[in-house]
Design a protein around this motif. Sequence first.
Motif, PDB file in Angstrom:
ATOM      1  N   LEU A  95       0.650  -1.130   0.054  1.00 28.67           N
ATOM      2  CA  LEU A  95       0.055   0.043   0.001  1.00 28.67           C
ATOM      3  C   LEU A  95       0.805   1.390  -0.103  1.00 28.67           C
ATOM      4  CD1 LEU A  95      -2.907  -1.112   2.394  1.00 28.67           C
ATOM      5  CD2 LEU A  95      -3.013  -0.724  -0.130  1.00 28.67           C
ATOM      6  N   ALA A  96       1.966   1.295   0.782  1.00 29.63           N
ATOM      7  CA  ALA A  96       2.876   2.193   0.671  1.00 29.63           C
ATOM      8  C   ALA A  96       3.378   2.447  -0.887  1.00 29.63           C
ATOM      9  CB  ALA A  96       4.029   2.074   1.770  1.00 29.63           C
ATOM     10  N   LEU A  97       3.701   1.292  -1.512  1.00 25.17           N
ATOM     11  CA  LEU A  97       4.310   1.407  -2.798  1.00 25.17           C
ATOM     12  C   LEU A  97       3.259   2.222  -3.632  1.00 25.17           C
ATOM     13  CD1 LEU A  97       6.175  -2.043  -3.542  1.00 25.17           C
ATOM     14  CD2 LEU A  97       7.050   0.375  -3.543  1.00 25.17           C
ATOM     15  N   ALA A  98       2.006   1.525  -3.316  1.00 26.49           N
ATOM     16  CA  ALA A  98       0.864   2.548  -4.207  1.00 26.49           C
ATOM     17  C   ALA A  98       0.778   3.494  -3.942  1.00 26.49           C
ATOM     18  CB  ALA A  98      -0.313   1.576  -3.829  1.00 26.49           C
ATOM     19  N   PHE A  99       0.752   4.145  -2.724  1.00 22.87           N
ATOM     20  CA  PHE A  99       0.863   5.505  -2.516  1.00 22.87           C
ATOM     21  C   PHE A  99       2.060   6.287  -3.386  1.00 22.87           C
ATOM     22  CE2 PHE A  99       2.196   9.162   0.110  1.00 22.87           C
ATOM     23  CZ  PHE A  99       1.148  10.012  -0.059  1.00 22.87           C
ATOM     24  N   PHE A 100       3.160   5.930  -3.185  1.00 25.21           N
ATOM     25  CA  PHE A 100       4.222   6.391  -3.853  1.00 25.21           C
ATOM     26  C   PHE A 100       4.089   6.511  -5.441  1.00 25.21           C
ATOM     27  CE2 PHE A 100       6.050   6.311   0.350  1.00 25.21           C
ATOM     28  CZ  PHE A 100       6.343   7.486   0.663  1.00 25.21           C
ATOM     29  N   SER A 101       3.630   5.357  -5.983  1.00 20.51           N
ATOM     30  CA  SER A 101       3.244   5.138  -7.437  1.00 20.51           C
ATOM     31  C   SER A 101       2.370   6.155  -7.711  1.00 20.51           C
ATOM     32  CB  SER A 101       2.863   3.763  -7.816  1.00 20.51           C
ATOM     33  OG  SER A 101       3.880   2.789  -7.461  1.00 20.51           O
ATOM     34  N   LEU A 102       1.305   6.386  -6.924  1.00 20.61           N
ATOM     35  CA  LEU A 102       0.198   7.272  -7.232  1.00 20.61           C
ATOM     36  C   LEU A 102       0.824   9.059  -7.147  1.00 20.61           C
ATOM     37  CD1 LEU A 102      -2.552   8.322  -7.728  1.00 20.61           C
ATOM     38  CD2 LEU A 102      -2.694   8.348  -5.030  1.00 20.61           C
ATOM     39  N   LEU A 103       1.832   9.006  -6.109  1.00 19.11           N
ATOM     40  CA  LEU A 103       2.533  10.446  -6.167  1.00 19.11           C
ATOM     41  C   LEU A 103       3.330  10.802  -7.458  1.00 19.11           C
ATOM     42  CD1 LEU A 103       3.785  10.822  -2.624  1.00 19.11           C
ATOM     43  CD2 LEU A 103       1.803  11.738  -3.645  1.00 19.11           C
ATOM     44  N   PHE A 104       3.942   9.560  -8.002  1.00 17.54           N
ATOM     45  CA  PHE A 104       4.899   9.688  -9.209  1.00 17.54           C
ATOM     46  C   PHE A 104       4.034  10.104 -10.245  1.00 17.54           C
ATOM     47  CE2 PHE A 104       7.183   7.701 -12.620  1.00 17.54           C
ATOM     48  CZ  PHE A 104       8.501   8.549 -12.653  1.00 17.54           C
ATOM     49  N   ALA A 105       2.916   9.179 -10.623  1.00 18.95           N
ATOM     50  CA  ALA A 105       1.809   9.412 -11.471  1.00 18.95           C
ATOM     51  C   ALA A 105       1.346  10.849 -11.619  1.00 18.95           C
ATOM     52  CB  ALA A 105       1.028   8.191 -11.472  1.00 18.95           C
ATOM     53  N   LEU A 106       0.908  11.281 -10.513  1.00 21.50           N
ATOM     54  CA  LEU A 106       0.262  12.479 -10.457  1.00 21.50           C
ATOM     55  C   LEU A 106       1.282  13.688 -10.820  1.00 21.50           C
ATOM     56  CD1 LEU A 106      -1.850  12.163  -7.226  1.00 21.50           C
ATOM     57  CD2 LEU A 106      -2.522  12.481  -9.538  1.00 21.50           C
ATOM     58  N   ASN A 107       2.620  13.406 -10.639  1.00 22.63           N
ATOM     59  CA  ASN A 107       3.759  14.437 -10.882  1.00 22.63           C
ATOM     60  C   ASN A 107       3.937  14.226 -12.316  1.00 22.63           C
ATOM     61  OD1 ASN A 107       6.009  16.079 -10.201  1.00 22.63           O
ATOM     62  ND2 ASN A 107       7.334  14.412 -10.336  1.00 22.63           N
ATOM     63  N   HIS A 108       3.473  13.591 -13.015  1.00 21.21           N
ATOM     64  CA  HIS A 108       3.683  13.411 -14.668  1.00 21.21           C
ATOM     65  C   HIS A 108       2.650  13.266 -15.556  1.00 21.21           C
ATOM     66  CE1 HIS A 108       8.204  12.764 -14.143  1.00 21.21           C
ATOM     67  NE2 HIS A 108       7.948  11.941 -13.158  1.00 21.21           N
ATOM     68  N   LEU A 109       1.406  13.049 -14.804  1.00 17.89           N
ATOM     69  CA  LEU A 109       0.121  12.887 -15.622  1.00 17.89           C
ATOM     70  C   LEU A 109      -0.892  13.837 -15.121  1.00 17.89           C
ATOM     71  CD1 LEU A 109      -0.045   9.058 -15.876  1.00 17.89           C
ATOM     72  CD2 LEU A 109       0.780  10.680 -17.604  1.00 17.89           C
ATOM     73  N   ASN A 110      -1.980  14.027 -15.612  1.00 18.82           N
ATOM     74  CA  ASN A 110      -2.878  14.824 -15.297  1.00 18.82           C
ATOM     75  C   ASN A 110      -4.102  14.053 -13.962  1.00 18.82           C
ATOM     76  OD1 ASN A 110      -2.317  17.163 -16.802  1.00 18.82           O
ATOM     77  ND2 ASN A 110      -3.651  16.050 -18.735  1.00 18.82           N
ATOM     78  N   LEU A 111      -4.155  15.114 -13.240  1.00 24.55           N
ATOM     79  CA  LEU A 111      -5.133  14.332 -12.072  1.00 24.55           C
ATOM     80  C   LEU A 111      -6.463  13.785 -12.697  1.00 24.55           C
ATOM     81  CD1 LEU A 111      -5.801  13.914  -9.055  1.00 24.55           C
ATOM     82  CD2 LEU A 111      -6.848  16.333  -9.452  1.00 24.55           C
ATOM     83  N   SER A 112      -7.135  14.470 -13.729  1.00 27.38           N
ATOM     84  CA  SER A 112      -8.226  14.205 -14.302  1.00 27.38           C
ATOM     85  C   SER A 112      -8.147  12.832 -14.870  1.00 27.38           C
ATOM     86  CB  SER A 112      -8.790  15.016 -15.324  1.00 27.38           C
ATOM     87  OG  SER A 112      -7.665  15.316 -16.297  1.00 27.38           O
ATOM     88  N   LEU A 113      -7.089  12.141 -15.309  1.00 27.24           N
ATOM     89  CA  LEU A 113      -6.715  10.901 -15.636  1.00 27.24           C
ATOM     90  C   LEU A 113      -6.516   9.965 -14.822  1.00 27.24           C
ATOM     91  CD1 LEU A 113      -6.565   8.699 -18.004  1.00 27.24           C
ATOM     92  CD2 LEU A 113      -4.316   9.419 -18.402  1.00 27.24           C
TER      93      LEU A 113
END
Length: 137
Positions: A74-92
């Motif tokens: 779950l921690a990996l998922a959280f940091f993966s989410l942060l990484f994705a939000l850093n590079h992609l649009n929140l709306s996606l």
Amino acid sequence: MILALFAPAPLPGPLTASAMIAAVVLCSTTGEVLTAAAMKSIGDLDDIRAHSGLKGAIRAVVTCPLFFAGVGFLALAFFSLLFALNHLNLSLVAPASASLTLVTNAVAGKIFLKENVDRRRWTAAVLVCIGVYLLAH
């Protein structure tokens, strides 16, 4: 010159975006399945608390390796989410990761936890997949 510092970076391609979202979904699903398996293996926390008190219930949870494996994913998922939000649009990222996690949780619950996933949940999962497809295109 100063405006160039605030120019948005180009968005990654569709394959990279899909990989980022997949990392969030797979880590989240793995973490949730491991945590659920841990809690089922521990048993009813109310019964444990009744016999051993609050400390006994906490001890039962923190001595379960599956629980910590789940928390790790779950921690990996959280940091993966942060990484994705850093590079992609929140709306996606937000709708795609949340909805696809719903689908993978249904599949994983059926396969690994032997849960009864009824037709209504499978129908909802298919509709979610259609919605994610429409969102991405």
